[in-house]
Design a protein around this motif. Structure first.
Motif, PDB file in Angstrom:
ATOM      1  N   PHE A  50      33.119 -21.920 -10.613  1.00  0.00           N
ATOM      2  CA  PHE A  50      33.856 -23.168 -10.835  1.00  0.00           C
ATOM      3  C   PHE A  50      35.351 -22.975 -10.640  1.00  0.00           C
ATOM      4  O   PHE A  50      35.972 -23.630  -9.808  1.00  0.00           O
ATOM      5  CB  PHE A  50      33.547 -23.713 -12.229  1.00  0.00           C
ATOM      6  N   GLY A  51      35.959 -22.099 -11.436  1.00  0.00           N
ATOM      7  CA  GLY A  51      37.395 -21.869 -11.324  1.00  0.00           C
ATOM      8  C   GLY A  51      37.960 -21.290 -12.601  1.00  0.00           C
ATOM      9  O   GLY A  51      37.226 -20.903 -13.505  1.00  0.00           O
ATOM     10  N   SER A  52      39.297 -21.252 -12.665  1.00  0.00           N
ATOM     11  CA  SER A  52      39.993 -20.674 -13.814  1.00  0.00           C
ATOM     12  C   SER A  52      40.993 -21.657 -14.398  1.00  0.00           C
ATOM     13  O   SER A  52      41.719 -22.324 -13.658  1.00  0.00           O
ATOM     14  CB  SER A  52      40.743 -19.409 -13.398  1.00  0.00           C
ATOM     15  N   PHE A  53      41.020 -21.709 -15.725  1.00  0.00           N
ATOM     16  CA  PHE A  53      42.031 -22.466 -16.463  1.00  0.00           C
ATOM     17  C   PHE A  53      43.019 -21.446 -17.001  1.00  0.00           C
ATOM     18  O   PHE A  53      42.625 -20.466 -17.630  1.00  0.00           O
ATOM     19  CB  PHE A  53      41.397 -23.218 -17.641  1.00  0.00           C
ATOM     20  N   MET A  54      44.308 -21.666 -16.740  1.00  0.00           N
ATOM     21  CA  MET A  54      45.329 -20.719 -17.167  1.00  0.00           C
ATOM     22  C   MET A  54      46.442 -21.435 -17.923  1.00  0.00           C
ATOM     23  O   MET A  54      46.953 -22.445 -17.434  1.00  0.00           O
ATOM     24  CB  MET A  54      45.931 -20.019 -15.951  1.00  0.00           C
ATOM     25  N   PRO A  55      46.817 -20.915 -19.096  1.00  0.00           N
ATOM     26  CA  PRO A  55      47.978 -21.479 -19.774  1.00  0.00           C
ATOM     27  C   PRO A  55      49.236 -21.054 -19.017  1.00  0.00           C
ATOM     28  O   PRO A  55      49.342 -19.901 -18.587  1.00  0.00           O
ATOM     29  CB  PRO A  55      47.916 -20.850 -21.166  1.00  0.00           C
ATOM     30  N   ILE A  56      50.135 -21.978 -18.787  1.00  0.00           N
ATOM     31  CA  ILE A  56      51.374 -21.658 -18.083  1.00  0.00           C
ATOM     32  C   ILE A  56      52.561 -22.218 -18.865  1.00  0.00           C
ATOM     33  O   ILE A  56      52.413 -23.136 -19.659  1.00  0.00           O
ATOM     34  CB  ILE A  56      51.397 -22.209 -16.636  1.00  0.00           C
ATOM     35  N   THR A  57      53.715 -21.637 -18.623  1.00  0.00           N
ATOM     36  CA  THR A  57      54.956 -22.130 -19.203  1.00  0.00           C
ATOM     37  C   THR A  57      55.877 -22.530 -18.060  1.00  0.00           C
ATOM     38  O   THR A  57      56.182 -21.709 -17.200  1.00  0.00           O
ATOM     39  CB  THR A  57      55.627 -21.054 -20.081  1.00  0.00           C
ATOM     40  N   PHE A  88      33.934 -23.161  -4.909  1.00  0.00           N
ATOM     41  CA  PHE A  88      34.193 -24.569  -5.205  1.00  0.00           C
ATOM     42  C   PHE A  88      35.078 -25.178  -4.109  1.00  0.00           C
ATOM     43  O   PHE A  88      34.823 -26.283  -3.626  1.00  0.00           O
ATOM     44  CB  PHE A  88      34.838 -24.689  -6.581  1.00  0.00           C
ATOM     45  N   LYS A  89      36.111 -24.449  -3.693  1.00  0.00           N
ATOM     46  CA  LYS A  89      36.996 -24.941  -2.632  1.00  0.00           C
ATOM     47  C   LYS A  89      36.227 -25.200  -1.340  1.00  0.00           C
ATOM     48  O   LYS A  89      36.433 -26.200  -0.672  1.00  0.00           O
ATOM     49  CB  LYS A  89      38.110 -23.926  -2.332  1.00  0.00           C
ATOM     50  N   GLU A  90      35.324 -24.267  -1.016  1.00  0.00           N
ATOM     51  CA  GLU A  90      34.525 -24.435   0.205  1.00  0.00           C
ATOM     52  C   GLU A  90      33.651 -25.685   0.109  1.00  0.00           C
ATOM     53  O   GLU A  90      33.506 -26.433   1.070  1.00  0.00           O
ATOM     54  CB  GLU A  90      33.658 -23.200   0.439  1.00  0.00           C
ATOM     55  N   GLU A  91      33.067 -25.937  -1.061  1.00  0.00           N
ATOM     56  CA  GLU A  91      32.242 -27.135  -1.251  1.00  0.00           C
ATOM     57  C   GLU A  91      33.085 -28.411  -1.149  1.00  0.00           C
ATOM     58  O   GLU A  91      32.637 -29.409  -0.590  1.00  0.00           O
ATOM     59  CB  GLU A  91      31.530 -27.084  -2.599  1.00  0.00           C
ATOM     60  N   LEU A  92      34.295 -28.369  -1.684  1.00  0.00           N
ATOM     61  CA  LEU A  92      35.186 -29.530  -1.603  1.00  0.00           C
ATOM     62  C   LEU A  92      35.555 -29.868  -0.171  1.00  0.00           C
ATOM     63  O   LEU A  92      35.743 -31.027   0.186  1.00  0.00           O
ATOM     64  CB  LEU A  92      36.479 -29.267  -2.394  1.00  0.00           C
ATOM     65  N   ASN A  93      35.673 -28.838   0.649  1.00  0.00           N
ATOM     66  CA  ASN A  93      36.163 -29.036   2.013  1.00  0.00           C
ATOM     67  C   ASN A  93      35.062 -29.137   3.060  1.00  0.00           C
ATOM     68  O   ASN A  93      35.330 -29.031   4.250  1.00  0.00           O
ATOM     69  CB  ASN A  93      37.143 -27.910   2.381  1.00  0.00           C
ATOM     70  N   LYS A  94      33.835 -29.357   2.656  1.00  0.00           N
ATOM     71  CA  LYS A  94      32.735 -29.538   3.622  1.00  0.00           C
ATOM     72  C   LYS A  94      32.842 -30.874   4.306  1.00  0.00           C
ATOM     73  O   LYS A  94      33.281 -31.839   3.809  1.00  0.00           O
ATOM     74  CB  LYS A  94      31.381 -29.433   2.920  1.00  0.00           C
TER      75      LYS A  94
END
Length: 94
Positions: A50-57, A88-94
């Motif tokens: 799926f992907g990654s969720f990252m806390p950022i500042t 996921f990116k590949e599926e989005l860009n089909k």
């Protein structure tokens, strides 16, 4: 673009996982609470396909007040970034 709200998500999960709506709602609540709690504790969450969720500042920066056109300082803010997985990116860009 279609939108799915929390109630829609509960119905979909209940149907697909053969759960009651109450059990699906509890599972979704626990999942989101766990993700939120870990992000608040500065922990990255990675879900392989799926992907990654990252806390950022976001650093403080100079900006312009749109009403007075004066220079202002926009303070540092915390946010969350999401990076989709390669699959996921590949599926989005089909």
């Amino acid at each position: 673009m279609k939108k799915i709200n929390k109630l829609d998500l509960i119905e979909i999960v209940a149907e697909e996982a053969h759960l009651s709506k109450k059990d699906a709602a509890n599972a979704i609540a626990v999942t989101f609470d766990t993700i939120k709690e870990n992000l608040l504790n500065n922990t990255e969450i990675s879900i392989s396909t799926f992907g990654s969720f990252m806390p950022i500042t976001k650093r403080s920066r100079k900006g312009t007040d749109p009403s007075s056109h004066k220079q202002i300082v926009i303070s540092e803010k915390k946010s969350v970034s999401f990076k989709p997985s390669r699959i996921f990116k590949e599926e989005l860009n089909k």
